[in-house]
Design an enzyme around this catalytic site. Structure first.
Site, mmCIF file in Angstrom:
data_model
loop_
_atom_site.group_PDB
_atom_site.id
_atom_site.type_symbol
_atom_site.label_atom_id
_atom_site.label_comp_id
_atom_site.label_asym_id
_atom_site.label_seq_id
_atom_site.Cartn_x
_atom_site.Cartn_y
_atom_site.Cartn_z
ATOM 1 N N SER A 43 81.573 -44.517 35.621
ATOM 2 C CA SER A 43 80.921 -43.213 35.547
ATOM 3 C C SER A 43 79.445 -43.457 35.789
ATOM 4 O O SER A 43 78.951 -44.581 35.618
ATOM 5 C CB SER A 43 81.133 -42.615 34.149
ATOM 6 O OG SER A 43 80.243 -41.544 33.900
ATOM 7 N N TYR A 58 80.983 -42.610 24.404
ATOM 8 C CA TYR A 58 81.376 -42.650 25.817
ATOM 9 C C TYR A 58 80.401 -43.472 26.648
ATOM 10 O O TYR A 58 80.807 -44.336 27.435
ATOM 11 C CB TYR A 58 81.460 -41.221 26.357
ATOM 12 C CG TYR A 58 81.959 -41.123 27.776
ATOM 13 C CD1 TYR A 58 83.317 -41.221 28.067
ATOM 14 C CD2 TYR A 58 81.072 -40.901 28.837
ATOM 15 C CE1 TYR A 58 83.781 -41.110 29.372
ATOM 16 C CE2 TYR A 58 81.529 -40.788 30.141
ATOM 17 C CZ TYR A 58 82.882 -40.897 30.408
ATOM 18 O OH TYR A 58 83.338 -40.796 31.704
#
Length: 265
Positions: free
Chosen positions: A143, A156
């Site tokens: 990501s 995260y």
């Protein structure tokens, strides 16, 4: 002839968003694909859509036994394994550290890391022997949160940063037999779910009011990605002809996040 003609892949988290887009693109490029995911209904739908080009495996990436079974069933169906794609993940809905109750932090950390980090390592370990036989490759979905703050919450973002080190170390340990790379998508129009119970406000990403417009404004290319926008990178990295000297590399597919200030001019 597709780019992946005759190859076999195993993809985790393969029934939604980026995962199912990768599965479809790999099949279009000539590959046969093992698809591991938790949702039986979605797996059955993908099997109906793609037929004998896929074998579906219901399982949890945080389970060693389920990862072993996914590799075994892919080998049983197709006879070999050329590429392992670690893709399954959950979000934390931008939850800050000081918004997680101290007594809940340990469990939340373990649950998210069990999927987002341990799941990748278990899949990689279970696939290693088969990939050595074919001198294949591993590809992991990261990501833009693997490189920059603000794209998620503390759990995260920390997990995605950890995966950068994982890719580099695996590439170091598994060379020259197995190439190890990653793709780092930015904001994408997907229903990515958050860890259950962590944030009462959480909802699928693409259900957040204004999410698409805000994501587009945040990057120089001025649009949110669709899952299919990223799939060419996974094809390239799996290609034996066109990426044979590429390892320990992460392709950014985020609309130019690093130079995002240019979009405000």
């Amino acid at each position: 002839m597709g780019w992946l003609e005759g190859q076999v892949a195993l993809i985790t988290g393969g029934t939604g968003g980026i995962g199912s887009a990768i599965v479809r693109r790999y099949v279009q490029e000539g590959a046969r694909v093992g698809v591991m995911a938790r949702n039986r209904e979605q797996l059955d739908a993908l099997q109906t859509e793609l037929g004998d080009a896929v074998v579906v495996i219901q399982g949890d990436v945080s389970s060693l036994a389920d990862n072993q079974r996914a590799v075994a069933q892919t080998l049983e169906a197709f006879g070999k394994l050329d590429t392992f794609v670690g893709n399954a993940a959950v979000f934390d809905y931008f939850t800050r550290l000081d918004r997680i109750a101290p007594e809940e932090l340990e469990q939340a950390f373990q649950r998210l890391f069990a999927i987002n980090v341990q799941g990748y390592l278990l899949g990689a370990r279970c696939a290693t022997d088969a990939l050595r036989e074919t001198r294949g490759s591993m590809i992991f979905t990261l990501s833009n949160s693997a490189f920059y703050a603000g794209g998620g919450g503390i759990l995260y973002v920390t997990a995605k940063h950890a995966l950068v080190g994982m890719i580099r170390q695996l590439a170091y340990e598994l060379a020259p037999d197995i190439r190890v790379n990653g793709v780092a998508p930015g904001a994408t129009n997907t229903p990515m779910k958050s860890l259950e119970g962590l944030n009462k406000r959480s909802q699928p990403l693409n259900a957040i009011p204004g999410f698409e417009e805000a994501a587009a404004r945040a990057v120089p290319l001025q649009r949110i990605a669709e899952p299919e926008d990223h799939t060419g990178h996974y094809v390239l990295l799996a290609s034996r002809k066109d990426s044979s000297l590429t390892t320990a590399h992460i392709i950014h597919s985020d609309g130019g996040w690093e130079i995002r200030s240019a979009g405000g001019r």
